[in-house]
Design an enzyme around this catalytic site. Structure first.
Site, PDB file in Angstrom:
ATOM      1  N   ASN A   1       5.527   1.857  13.045  1.00 43.47           N
ATOM      2  CA  ASN A   1       5.362   1.339  12.427  1.00 43.47           C
ATOM      3  C   ASN A   1       5.646   1.077  10.579  1.00 43.47           C
ATOM      4  O   ASN A   1       6.230  -0.039  10.515  1.00 43.47           O
ATOM      5  CB  ASN A   1       3.719   2.350  11.656  1.00 43.47           C
ATOM      6  CG  ASN A   1       2.895   1.350  13.057  1.00 43.47           C
ATOM      7  OD1 ASN A   1       3.288   1.146  13.783  1.00 43.47           O
ATOM      8  ND2 ASN A   1       1.411   2.205  12.874  1.00 43.47           N
TER       9      ASN A   1
ATOM     10  N   ASP B   1       3.283   2.742  -7.705  1.00 46.76           N
ATOM     11  CA  ASP B   1       2.521   4.183  -6.324  1.00 46.76           C
ATOM     12  C   ASP B   1       3.826   4.337  -5.096  1.00 46.76           C
ATOM     13  O   ASP B   1       3.690   5.309  -5.331  1.00 46.76           O
ATOM     14  CB  ASP B   1       1.161   3.766  -6.507  1.00 46.76           C
ATOM     15  CG  ASP B   1       0.028   3.441  -7.495  1.00 46.76           C
ATOM     16  OD1 ASP B   1       0.664   3.541  -8.951  1.00 46.76           O
ATOM     17  OD2 ASP B   1      -0.489   2.962  -7.378  1.00 46.76           O
TER      18      ASP B   1
ATOM     19  N   THR C   1       0.784  -4.481  10.106  1.00 48.23           N
ATOM     20  CA  THR C   1      -0.825  -5.177   9.435  1.00 48.23           C
ATOM     21  C   THR C   1      -1.086  -4.037   9.311  1.00 48.23           C
ATOM     22  O   THR C   1      -2.786  -3.388   9.166  1.00 48.23           O
ATOM     23  CB  THR C   1      -1.066  -5.524  11.379  1.00 48.23           C
ATOM     24  OG1 THR C   1      -1.517  -4.559  12.192  1.00 48.23           O
ATOM     25  CG2 THR C   1      -0.928  -7.136  11.190  1.00 48.23           C
ATOM     26  N   ALA C   2      -0.289  -2.847   8.500  1.00 45.98           N
ATOM     27  CA  ALA C   2      -0.894  -1.513   8.848  1.00 45.98           C
ATOM     28  C   ALA C   2      -0.415  -1.117   6.831  1.00 45.98           C
ATOM     29  O   ALA C   2      -1.543  -2.713   6.215  1.00 45.98           O
ATOM     30  CB  ALA C   2      -0.266  -0.839   8.881  1.00 45.98           C
ATOM     31  N   TYR C   3      -0.566  -0.785   6.032  1.00 42.60           N
ATOM     32  CA  TYR C   3      -0.208  -0.092   4.921  1.00 42.60           C
ATOM     33  C   TYR C   3       0.057  -1.196   4.578  1.00 42.60           C
ATOM     34  O   TYR C   3       0.165  -2.150   3.559  1.00 42.60           O
ATOM     35  CB  TYR C   3       0.756   1.042   4.701  1.00 42.60           C
ATOM     36  CG  TYR C   3       0.554   1.973   3.311  1.00 42.60           C
ATOM     37  CD1 TYR C   3      -0.523   0.861   2.620  1.00 42.60           C
ATOM     38  CD2 TYR C   3       0.768   2.867   2.911  1.00 42.60           C
ATOM     39  CE1 TYR C   3      -0.137   1.226   0.974  1.00 42.60           C
ATOM     40  CE2 TYR C   3       1.074   3.261   1.526  1.00 42.60           C
ATOM     41  CZ  TYR C   3       0.260   2.499   0.693  1.00 42.60           C
ATOM     42  OH  TYR C   3       0.340   2.941  -0.811  1.00 42.60           O
TER      43      TYR C   3
ATOM     44  N   ASP D   1      -3.851   4.261  19.141  1.00 42.48           N
ATOM     45  CA  ASP D   1      -2.239   4.397  18.553  1.00 42.48           C
ATOM     46  C   ASP D   1      -1.701   4.989  18.536  1.00 42.48           C
ATOM     47  O   ASP D   1      -0.413   5.147  18.595  1.00 42.48           O
ATOM     48  CB  ASP D   1      -2.622   2.906  17.592  1.00 42.48           C
ATOM     49  CG  ASP D   1      -2.740   1.723  17.591  1.00 42.48           C
ATOM     50  OD1 ASP D   1      -2.797   1.504  19.661  1.00 42.48           O
ATOM     51  OD2 ASP D   1      -3.063   0.581  17.552  1.00 42.48           O
ATOM     52  N   GLY D   2      -2.224   6.133  17.654  1.00 45.59           N
ATOM     53  CA  GLY D   2      -1.559   7.648  17.026  1.00 45.59           C
ATOM     54  C   GLY D   2      -0.199   8.218  18.538  1.00 45.59           C
ATOM     55  O   GLY D   2       0.360   8.370  18.502  1.00 45.59           O
TER      56      GLY D   2
END
Length: 322
Positions: free
Chosen positions: A145, A175, A186-188, A73-74
């Site tokens: 993303n 934070d 769906t990531a961080y 994906d990157g």
């Protein structure tokens, strides 16, 4: 390149370290006998055979009809960012682990090239976040993303004010703050407790990470909204990550804007239904609440019968022991 169009130049974007020679050979074999050039970026000159023409990025962007990204994906995201001023179809060949964007395996590449030649594919449009700030590197301002505001030294808190379309909404103190597209939800964003957005939704989501005060829940905004974050006058410097890569730093009083740029990339889909099924499998690894019978739907039909039998046996054993 759409169905029926003529392809004259294929562009290759390579994973920075993984060997992808086998797929390059497959692409050259598929191009043999056709008036099609295969181009690579100049900095990959030492990694491609003589049949591939290395060119500067400006020539690459201006001449390719399709890009094949060989990596995960990157690598796919890098290809999409490279072509953002001239979006052409991008096909991902997976040399990574889990991938939500890449669709084709190296073993499946020959069949995929045949389908491309016959025009048997669809194009999936992707938007990205376009970031502007004096503290952000202009070359890194597009995020397909997410954009993350975090403490640069890993200590202290992030303190920023939020403005949406010139209206003040409040502030964040915690934070980190994650601004995500539907693709990146769906990531961080998901790990921080934010919602998973449908890929077809016209929205962005802002999610605070470990909030201490201020806005403490995710906020979903429209695709045409402009969000602005201004650092607190008494705050510490804030690091900016775009698609997981360091992109700059905001100091006291500096601001950052993010707007959605629609139709910023075109991703080749050879089978939208199969891709959606694989994405459901990957989402299940994120602990989405699926019942055992729903998990069975994710198993290929030729293996499902054995899995159903095993599930039935386990259910009967559980009933007897209860």
């Amino acid at each position: 390149m759409r169905s029926g169009s003529r392809m004259t130049a294929i562009g290759l974007v390579l994973h920075p370290t993984k060997p992808v020679d086998r797929s390059i050979d497959t692409i050259l074999e598929g191009a043999r006998g056709h008036p099609v050039r295969v181009l690579a970026r100049e900095h990959d000159r030492h990694r491609v055979p003589a049949q591939v023409q290395p060119v500067p990025d400006s020539t690459f962007v201006g001449e390719v009809d399709i890009v094949i990204a060989l990596g995960g994906d990157g690598t796919m995201l890098g290809a999409m960012r490279l072509m953002i001023e001239r979006p052409v179809p991008v096909l991902g060949v997976n040399y990574g682990d889990l991938g939500f964007l890449v669709e084709v395996t190296p073993e499946g590449l020959p069949a995929a090239l045949e389908r491309l030649t016959r025009g048997e594919f669809t194009l999936e449009q992707h938007g990205c976040l376009e970031v502007n700030s004096a503290g952000v590197d202009p070359a890194s301002r597009f995020g397909f993303n997410d954009v993350v505001l975090r403490q640069g030294d890993g200590k202290g808190t992030v303190s920023v004010d939020l403005t949406v379309d010139d209206l003040r909404y409040g502030y964040y103190r915690g934070d980190a703050v994650v601004i995500s597209t539907p693709t990146g939800s769906t990531a961080y964003n998901y790990a921080a407790g934010g919602p998973v957005l449908s890929p077809s939704s016209d929205a962005i989501v802002i999610t605070p990470v470990a909030p201490m005060s201020g806005i403490s829940r995710p906020v979903v905004l429209g695709v045409r909204d402009e969000v602005r974050f201004t650092t607190a006058n008494d705050g510490m410097p804030i690091a900016v990550d775009i698609d997981g890569t360091s992109a700059g730093e905001l100091v006291q009083g500096q601001w950052l804007t993010a707007v959605m740029r629609q139709d910023a990339a075109q991703v080749v889909r050879l089978s939208a239904s199969e891709h959606a099924q694989r994405s459901r499998v990957r989402l299940s690894l994120l602990d989405l609440p699926l019942r055992p019978d729903q998990l069975l739907e994710l198993i290929p039909p030729d293996l499902r019968r054995n899995a159903e039998a095993a599930l039935s046996r386990n259910t009967r054993a559980a009933d007897r022991s209860s």
